[in-house]
Motif scaffolding. Sequence first.
Motif, short mmCIF file in Angstrom:
data_model
loop_
_atom_site.label_atom_id
_atom_site.label_comp_id
_atom_site.label_asym_id
_atom_site.label_seq_id
_atom_site.Cartn_x
_atom_site.Cartn_y
_atom_site.Cartn_z
N GLU A 118 0.80 -1.21 -0.08
CA GLU A 118 0.10 0.21 0.13
C GLU A 118 0.92 1.12 0.17
O GLU A 118 1.77 1.51 0.86
N LEU A 119 0.52 2.34 -0.91
CA LEU A 119 1.04 3.64 -0.83
C LEU A 119 0.09 4.65 -0.49
O LEU A 119 -0.91 4.67 -1.10
N SER A 120 0.50 5.41 0.56
CA SER A 120 -0.34 6.27 1.04
C SER A 120 0.48 7.78 0.65
O SER A 120 1.42 8.08 1.05
N TYR A 121 -0.11 8.53 -0.40
CA TYR A 121 0.41 9.62 -1.07
C TYR A 121 0.42 10.61 0.10
O TYR A 121 -0.49 11.06 0.63
N LEU A 122 1.60 11.47 -0.08
CA LEU A 122 1.68 12.48 0.88
C LEU A 122 1.86 13.75 0.12
O LEU A 122 1.98 14.96 0.25
N ARG A 123 1.65 13.74 -1.42
CA ARG A 123 1.77 15.00 -2.19
C ARG A 123 0.83 14.77 -3.44
O ARG A 123 0.72 13.34 -3.77
N ASP A 124 0.57 15.60 -4.12
CA ASP A 124 -0.31 15.43 -5.68
C ASP A 124 0.79 15.03 -6.60
O ASP A 124 1.84 15.62 -6.70
N LEU A 125 0.43 14.01 -7.38
CA LEU A 125 1.17 13.59 -8.29
C LEU A 125 0.19 13.08 -9.68
O LEU A 125 -0.77 12.64 -9.43
N ARG A 176 -3.63 3.93 -17.88
CA ARG A 176 -5.18 3.72 -17.80
C ARG A 176 -5.40 3.28 -16.21
O ARG A 176 -6.31 4.00 -15.84
N ILE A 177 -4.70 2.88 -15.63
CA ILE A 177 -4.94 2.37 -14.19
C ILE A 177 -4.85 3.46 -13.18
O ILE A 177 -5.75 3.80 -12.29
N PHE A 178 -3.59 3.96 -13.13
CA PHE A 178 -3.09 5.21 -12.38
C PHE A 178 -3.86 6.31 -12.51
O PHE A 178 -3.75 7.08 -13.33
N VAL A 184 -0.96 -9.00 -4.70
CA VAL A 184 -0.65 -10.13 -5.44
C VAL A 184 -1.36 -11.36 -4.87
O VAL A 184 -1.07 -11.66 -3.72
N ASP A 185 -2.14 -12.23 -5.60
CA ASP A 185 -2.65 -13.41 -5.13
C ASP A 185 -1.87 -14.61 -5.30
O ASP A 185 -0.79 -14.42 -5.92
N PHE A 214 -5.36 -4.09 -8.14
CA PHE A 214 -5.17 -2.65 -7.62
C PHE A 214 -6.42 -2.10 -7.08
O PHE A 214 -7.38 -2.33 -7.42
N TYR A 215 -6.11 -1.40 -5.82
CA TYR A 215 -7.10 -0.65 -5.18
C TYR A 215 -6.96 0.70 -4.95
O TYR A 215 -5.72 1.03 -4.77
N LEU A 216 -8.01 1.59 -4.85
CA LEU A 216 -7.73 2.99 -4.89
C LEU A 216 -8.79 3.42 -3.63
O LEU A 216 -9.95 3.28 -3.88
N ASP A 217 -8.03 3.79 -2.66
CA ASP A 217 -8.90 4.45 -1.31
C ASP A 217 -9.76 3.23 -1.06
O ASP A 217 -10.82 3.38 -0.51
N GLY A 218 -9.06 2.12 -0.98
CA GLY A 218 -10.08 0.85 -0.53
C GLY A 218 -10.84 0.09 -1.64
O GLY A 218 -11.45 -0.69 -1.29
N LEU A 219 -11.12 0.59 -2.57
CA LEU A 219 -12.11 0.32 -3.61
C LEU A 219 -11.35 -0.34 -4.83
O LEU A 219 -10.44 0.23 -5.18
N PRO A 220 -12.00 -1.48 -5.55
CA PRO A 220 -11.24 -2.02 -6.86
C PRO A 220 -11.18 -1.13 -7.83
O PRO A 220 -11.99 -0.33 -8.13
N LEU A 221 -9.90 -1.03 -8.29
CA LEU A 221 -9.46 -0.10 -9.39
C LEU A 221 -9.42 -0.92 -10.66
O LEU A 221 -9.76 -0.52 -11.65
N ALA A 222 -8.75 -1.88 -10.75
CA ALA A 222 -8.05 -2.77 -12.03
C ALA A 222 -7.22 -3.70 -11.50
O ALA A 222 -7.12 -4.10 -10.41
#
Length: 181
Positions: free
Chosen positions: A76-83, A116-118, A131-132, A139-147
Amino acid sequence: MTATNATLLRPFYITMLLLSISYGAQAATAVGISEWVPQAKLVGQARMTYLFWDVYDTRLYAADGKWQASAPFALELSYLRDLDGEAIAKRSIEEIRKQGFTDEATLARWYQQLSRIFPNVKNGTRLMGVVDQQQITRFYLDGLPLAEVNAPLFSTWFFNIWLSEATSEPTLRAQLLGEQS
């Protein structure tokens, strides 16, 4: 209930709705980890700093807190700035290339997928890769499925960015693997 009481309670209802949405996002993260990584526990955590800027905090989870490349895990990566999302994808491909992956056609395909994902991220955005057992990445974005990327080769090389002995950030790797605080 009178119209006045309903008006007075409106902030309460809005707060409860926001709390339930926030709780739902946290629950989705937990489900994502526990569904694909049985007995997931924190292995280690680290802060990624580039020059003088804190970029993100990262946490590695694995079964019983013991990471193995061939076993399920979550990063998990918790971003500390806008990218910018496209910049994240570009940097990811650069880091994979630094690891020694040289198939340019595959790198181009992965770049297109990651672009497309990020999404663009802001301070506080959480991205998680899980990874299963079959080496499929979700991938999950803020806890919700992304891709989902169903390509074991991708899973290996993408997470090598942080977890390979050849990483460009050996101190961060050591902290993630619980070898150094």
